[in-house]
Motif scaffolding. Structure first.
Motif, PDB file in Angstrom:
ATOM      1  N   GLU A  74       0.824  -1.209   0.000  1.00  0.00           N
ATOM      2  CA  GLU A  74       0.000   0.000   0.000  1.00  0.00           C
ATOM      3  C   GLU A  74       0.861   1.263   0.000  1.00  0.00           C
ATOM      4  O   GLU A  74       0.593   2.222  -0.712  1.00  0.00           O
ATOM      5  N   GLU A  75       1.920   1.240   0.781  1.00  0.00           N
ATOM      6  CA  GLU A  75       2.834   2.375   0.814  1.00  0.00           C
ATOM      7  C   GLU A  75       3.532   2.558  -0.535  1.00  0.00           C
ATOM      8  O   GLU A  75       3.702   3.688  -1.011  1.00  0.00           O
ATOM      9  N   LEU A  76       3.929   1.462  -1.151  1.00  0.00           N
ATOM     10  CA  LEU A  76       4.524   1.527  -2.485  1.00  0.00           C
ATOM     11  C   LEU A  76       3.531   2.125  -3.477  1.00  0.00           C
ATOM     12  O   LEU A  76       3.886   3.008  -4.264  1.00  0.00           O
ATOM     13  N   ALA A  77       2.291   1.667  -3.436  1.00  0.00           N
ATOM     14  CA  ALA A  77       1.258   2.192  -4.335  1.00  0.00           C
ATOM     15  C   ALA A  77       1.057   3.687  -4.107  1.00  0.00           C
ATOM     16  O   ALA A  77       0.908   4.450  -5.068  1.00  0.00           O
ATOM     17  N   CYS A  99       3.285   5.832  -3.042  1.00  0.00           N
ATOM     18  CA  CYS A  99       4.436   6.512  -3.632  1.00  0.00           C
ATOM     19  C   CYS A  99       4.256   6.647  -5.144  1.00  0.00           C
ATOM     20  O   CYS A  99       4.533   7.704  -5.723  1.00  0.00           O
ATOM     21  N   MET A 100       3.791   5.584  -5.761  1.00  0.00           N
ATOM     22  CA  MET A 100       3.574   5.604  -7.211  1.00  0.00           C
ATOM     23  C   MET A 100       2.510   6.628  -7.585  1.00  0.00           C
ATOM     24  O   MET A 100       2.688   7.405  -8.543  1.00  0.00           O
ATOM     25  N   LEU A 101       1.424   6.664  -6.835  1.00  0.00           N
ATOM     26  CA  LEU A 101       0.356   7.631  -7.115  1.00  0.00           C
ATOM     27  C   LEU A 101       0.837   9.063  -6.880  1.00  0.00           C
ATOM     28  O   LEU A 101       0.472   9.978  -7.622  1.00  0.00           O
ATOM     29  N   LYS A 102       1.652   9.243  -5.854  1.00  0.00           N
ATOM     30  CA  LYS A 102       2.204  10.569  -5.567  1.00  0.00           C
ATOM     31  C   LYS A 102       3.042  11.068  -6.746  1.00  0.00           C
ATOM     32  O   LYS A 102       2.917  12.215  -7.177  1.00  0.00           O
ATOM     33  N   LEU A 103       3.902  10.206  -7.271  1.00  0.00           N
ATOM     34  CA  LEU A 103       4.718  10.599  -8.422  1.00  0.00           C
ATOM     35  C   LEU A 103       3.865  10.823  -9.672  1.00  0.00           C
ATOM     36  O   LEU A 103       4.130  11.746 -10.449  1.00  0.00           O
ATOM     37  N   LYS A 104       2.871   9.998  -9.840  1.00  0.00           N
ATOM     38  CA  LYS A 104       2.003  10.133 -11.010  1.00  0.00           C
ATOM     39  C   LYS A 104       1.280  11.480 -11.016  1.00  0.00           C
ATOM     40  O   LYS A 104       1.145  12.108 -12.065  1.00  0.00           O
ATOM     41  N   SER A 105       0.881  11.944  -9.844  1.00  0.00           N
ATOM     42  CA  SER A 105       0.065  13.157  -9.773  1.00  0.00           C
ATOM     43  C   SER A 105       0.870  14.437  -9.570  1.00  0.00           C
ATOM     44  O   SER A 105       0.311  15.530  -9.662  1.00  0.00           O
ATOM     45  N   ASP A 106       2.165  14.341  -9.298  1.00  0.00           N
ATOM     46  CA  ASP A 106       2.958  15.529  -8.972  1.00  0.00           C
ATOM     47  C   ASP A 106       4.166  15.649  -9.903  1.00  0.00           C
ATOM     48  O   ASP A 106       5.250  15.142  -9.607  1.00  0.00           O
ATOM     49  N   GLU A 107       3.964  16.337 -10.999  1.00  0.00           N
ATOM     50  CA  GLU A 107       5.029  16.487 -11.991  1.00  0.00           C
ATOM     51  C   GLU A 107       6.239  17.225 -11.436  1.00  0.00           C
ATOM     52  O   GLU A 107       7.390  16.874 -11.728  1.00  0.00           O
TER      53      GLU A 107
END
Length: 85
Positions: free
Chosen positions: A35-38, A40-48
């Motif tokens: 869940e924490e990995l996911a 992190c992935m969502l954070k990078l996806k949404s924050d250019e």
């Protein structure tokens, strides 16, 4: 991997934590915490801006590990030893 121009997500292990800084060079997640990995992935996806900052900082850090930089560091140490000794 560090100089490929991409932001990095890595497990929070001593190996990575001694080389990289959280939220400066990479994002860390607790090993085994999917869940924490996911997140992190969502954070990078949404924050250019974050992706760009992490990739740039990581690339600069990687350059300090290039063989010519390491050789230069060793040469400076040897020069100081011989000058002071």
């Amino acid at each position: 991997i560090m100089d490929c121009g991409l932001a990095m997500i890595c497990s929070a292990t001593p190996r990575f934590e001694t080389l990289l800084e959280q939220n400066k060079d990479a994002l860390f997640f607790t090993p085994g915490d999917v869940e924490e990995l996911a997140n992190c992935m969502l954070k990078l996806k949404s924050d250019e801006a974050l992706r760009t900052k992490l990739a740039s900082n990581l690339n600069m850090k990687a350059k300090s590990y290039y063989p010519d930089k390491i050789a230069q560091s060793y040469a400076e140490v040897y020069r100081k030893v011989f000058e002071e000794g």
